[in-house]
Design a protein around this motif. Structure first.
Motif, PDB file in Angstrom:
ATOM      1  N   VAL A  61       0.689  -1.715  -0.401  1.00  0.00           N
ATOM      2  CA  VAL A  61      -0.151   0.255   0.257  1.00  0.00           C
ATOM      3  C   VAL A  61       0.584   1.318  -0.150  1.00  0.00           C
ATOM      4  N   ILE A  62       0.651   2.310  -0.999  1.00  0.00           N
ATOM      5  CA  ILE A  62       1.065   3.604  -1.062  1.00  0.00           C
ATOM      6  C   ILE A  62       0.083   4.736  -0.264  1.00  0.00           C
ATOM      7  N   GLN A  63       0.203   5.553   0.446  1.00  0.00           N
ATOM      8  CA  GLN A  63      -0.922   6.349   0.641  1.00  0.00           C
ATOM      9  C   GLN A  63      -0.520   7.703   0.505  1.00  0.00           C
ATOM     10  N   PHE A  64      -1.092   8.054  -0.570  1.00  0.00           N
ATOM     11  CA  PHE A  64       0.317   9.451  -0.800  1.00  0.00           C
ATOM     12  C   PHE A  64      -0.228  10.652  -0.413  1.00  0.00           C
ATOM     13  N   ILE A  65      -1.252  10.190   0.438  1.00  0.00           N
ATOM     14  CA  ILE A  65      -2.114  11.439   1.319  1.00  0.00           C
ATOM     15  C   ILE A  65      -2.114  11.402   3.244  1.00  0.00           C
ATOM     16  N   LYS A  66      -1.771  12.316   3.380  1.00  0.00           N
ATOM     17  CA  LYS A  66      -1.789  11.460   5.207  1.00  0.00           C
ATOM     18  C   LYS A  66      -2.708  11.877   5.762  1.00  0.00           C
ATOM     19  N   TRP A 110       5.652   8.429  -6.056  1.00  0.00           N
ATOM     20  CA  TRP A 110       6.285   8.159  -7.201  1.00  0.00           C
ATOM     21  C   TRP A 110       7.492   7.044  -7.694  1.00  0.00           C
ATOM     22  N   GLN A 111       8.558   7.368  -6.865  1.00  0.00           N
ATOM     23  CA  GLN A 111       9.684   6.151  -6.899  1.00  0.00           C
ATOM     24  C   GLN A 111       9.511   5.289  -6.688  1.00  0.00           C
ATOM     25  N   LEU A 112       8.602   5.052  -5.685  1.00  0.00           N
ATOM     26  CA  LEU A 112       8.187   3.962  -4.674  1.00  0.00           C
ATOM     27  C   LEU A 112       8.010   3.555  -5.820  1.00  0.00           C
ATOM     28  N   ALA A 113       6.454   3.785  -6.563  1.00  0.00           N
ATOM     29  CA  ALA A 113       5.758   3.605  -6.783  1.00  0.00           C
ATOM     30  C   ALA A 113       5.986   2.083  -7.841  1.00  0.00           C
ATOM     31  N   GLU A 129      -5.575   7.214  -2.318  1.00  0.00           N
ATOM     32  CA  GLU A 129      -5.708   8.626  -2.597  1.00  0.00           C
ATOM     33  C   GLU A 129      -4.200   9.266  -3.881  1.00  0.00           C
ATOM     34  N   MET A 130      -4.529   8.466  -4.450  1.00  0.00           N
ATOM     35  CA  MET A 130      -3.170   8.491  -5.736  1.00  0.00           C
ATOM     36  C   MET A 130      -3.855   9.931  -6.884  1.00  0.00           C
ATOM     37  N   SER A 131      -5.504   9.876  -6.869  1.00  0.00           N
ATOM     38  CA  SER A 131      -5.734  10.513  -8.146  1.00  0.00           C
ATOM     39  C   SER A 131      -5.596  12.087  -7.518  1.00  0.00           C
ATOM     40  N   TYR A 132      -5.113  12.387  -6.223  1.00  0.00           N
ATOM     41  CA  TYR A 132      -5.205  13.961  -6.186  1.00  0.00           C
ATOM     42  C   TYR A 132      -3.954  15.004  -6.091  1.00  0.00           C
ATOM     43  N   MET A 133      -3.177  13.290  -6.662  1.00  0.00           N
ATOM     44  CA  MET A 133      -1.364  14.248  -6.584  1.00  0.00           C
ATOM     45  C   MET A 133      -1.703  14.989  -8.701  1.00  0.00           C
ATOM     46  N   PHE A 134      -2.361  14.125  -9.420  1.00  0.00           N
ATOM     47  CA  PHE A 134      -3.133  14.639 -10.822  1.00  0.00           C
ATOM     48  C   PHE A 134      -3.524  15.805 -10.733  1.00  0.00           C
ATOM     49  N   LYS A 135      -5.156  15.941  -9.690  1.00  0.00           N
ATOM     50  CA  LYS A 135      -5.268  17.288  -9.327  1.00  0.00           C
ATOM     51  C   LYS A 135      -4.529  18.103  -9.149  1.00  0.00           C
ATOM     52  N   TYR A 136      -3.810  18.212  -8.411  1.00  0.00           N
ATOM     53  CA  TYR A 136      -3.060  19.412  -7.902  1.00  0.00           C
ATOM     54  C   TYR A 136      -2.070  19.468  -8.857  1.00  0.00           C
ATOM     55  N   GLY A 161      -9.656   7.408  -5.093  1.00  0.00           N
ATOM     56  CA  GLY A 161      -9.775   9.483  -5.307  1.00  0.00           C
ATOM     57  C   GLY A 161     -10.956   9.685  -5.332  1.00  0.00           C
ATOM     58  N   ARG A 162     -11.412  10.621  -5.151  1.00  0.00           N
ATOM     59  CA  ARG A 162     -12.322  11.415  -5.594  1.00  0.00           C
ATOM     60  C   ARG A 162     -13.173  11.280  -6.594  1.00  0.00           C
ATOM     61  N   THR A 163     -11.508  11.959  -7.676  1.00  0.00           N
ATOM     62  CA  THR A 163     -12.125  12.292  -9.311  1.00  0.00           C
ATOM     63  C   THR A 163     -10.290  11.452  -9.965  1.00  0.00           C
ATOM     64  N   MET A 164     -10.581  10.940 -11.271  1.00  0.00           N
ATOM     65  CA  MET A 164      -9.618  10.102 -11.285  1.00  0.00           C
ATOM     66  C   MET A 164      -9.542  10.976 -13.143  1.00  0.00           C
TER      67      MET A 164
END
Ligand code: ATP
Ligand code: MG
Length: 197
Positions: A61-66, A110-113, A129-136, A161-164
């Protein structure tokens, strides 16, 4: 409806379903996207991971937001011998308000992913919650699409994530939308241990 009509209807339904099952013969890793504004995306991802673990297969598991607290799922899974759990984000973006720090955290995650996407010892990867990385705009979507497409054939990936991002939706095998019809928060119920975290 008579018992006989019911029996006939069920028999023809079974024939249709059996024919569909007979057609689905491929076994391979799938990309699952869990999106939408309702509650249940991350918990669905971890539920599916529990299934894979039940079959004795390794997951990460990678949690992009803590969040602010240690979640129940982290406490439950962190010592499991087949789970590697990485918490990469340092906080909610609207709480830290430090864009450079957010970008650095996203890139480290992302490097880890990217490494895990080349490691066929993992049967399943959950990018929570990876989708926020693209949103922002903290991450570019093209290299992510490329690495996911090139991953080991039998590796499953779940992104929540809420948006994809659309390019991810294009390469996904399964997309489920969790809608927000009602949420206890709007009835004045606070975030509770065991339900929200
Ligand atoms: P869960 O982790 O419970 O499966 P989620 O991953 O679908 O939820 P997120 O968008 O990641 O939901 O939000 C994190 C937390 O915010 C969740 O624990 C959830 O209960 C809460 N939440 C989700 N949707 C809503 C909503 N529409 N209104 C208020 N709070 C919400
Ligand atoms: Mg979530």
């Amino acid at each position: 409806m008579t018992d006989n009509t019911h029996k006939k209807q069920m028999a023809s339904k079974k024939a249709v379903i059996d024919a569909r099952i007979a057609k689905a013969t491929e076994e391979r890793g799938v990309l699952i996207l869990l999106k939408g504004n309702g509650k249940g995306k991350s918990s669905s991802a971890f539920g599916t991971m529990a299934r894979t673990l039940g079959h004795g297969k390794k997951c990460a598991v990678i949690q992009f937001i803590k969040g602010r607290v240690e979640t129940g799922e982290y406490k439950f899974f962190k010592d499991h011998p087949l789970v590697d759990w990485h918490i990469m984000g340092h906080g909610f973006t609207w709480e830290t308000q430090d864009k450079q720090q957010d970008i650095a955290a996203a890139q480290k995650a992302w490097q880890l992913a990217e490494q895990l996407l080349q490691d066929d010892s993992y049967a399943m990867l959950v990018f929570d919650e990876m989708s926020y990385m693209f949103k922002y705009d903290y991450l570019q979507v093209a290299p992510v699409v490329k690495a996911i497409t090139a991953r080991p054939k039998h590796q499953h990936v779940i992104i929540t994530g809420r948006t994809m991002a659309l390019p991810l939706q294009e390469i996904a095998d399964t997309i489920s939308v969790v809608n927000d019809e009602k949420h206890a928060f709007r009835l004045g119920v606070k975030a509770q241990a065991g339900i929200e975290f």
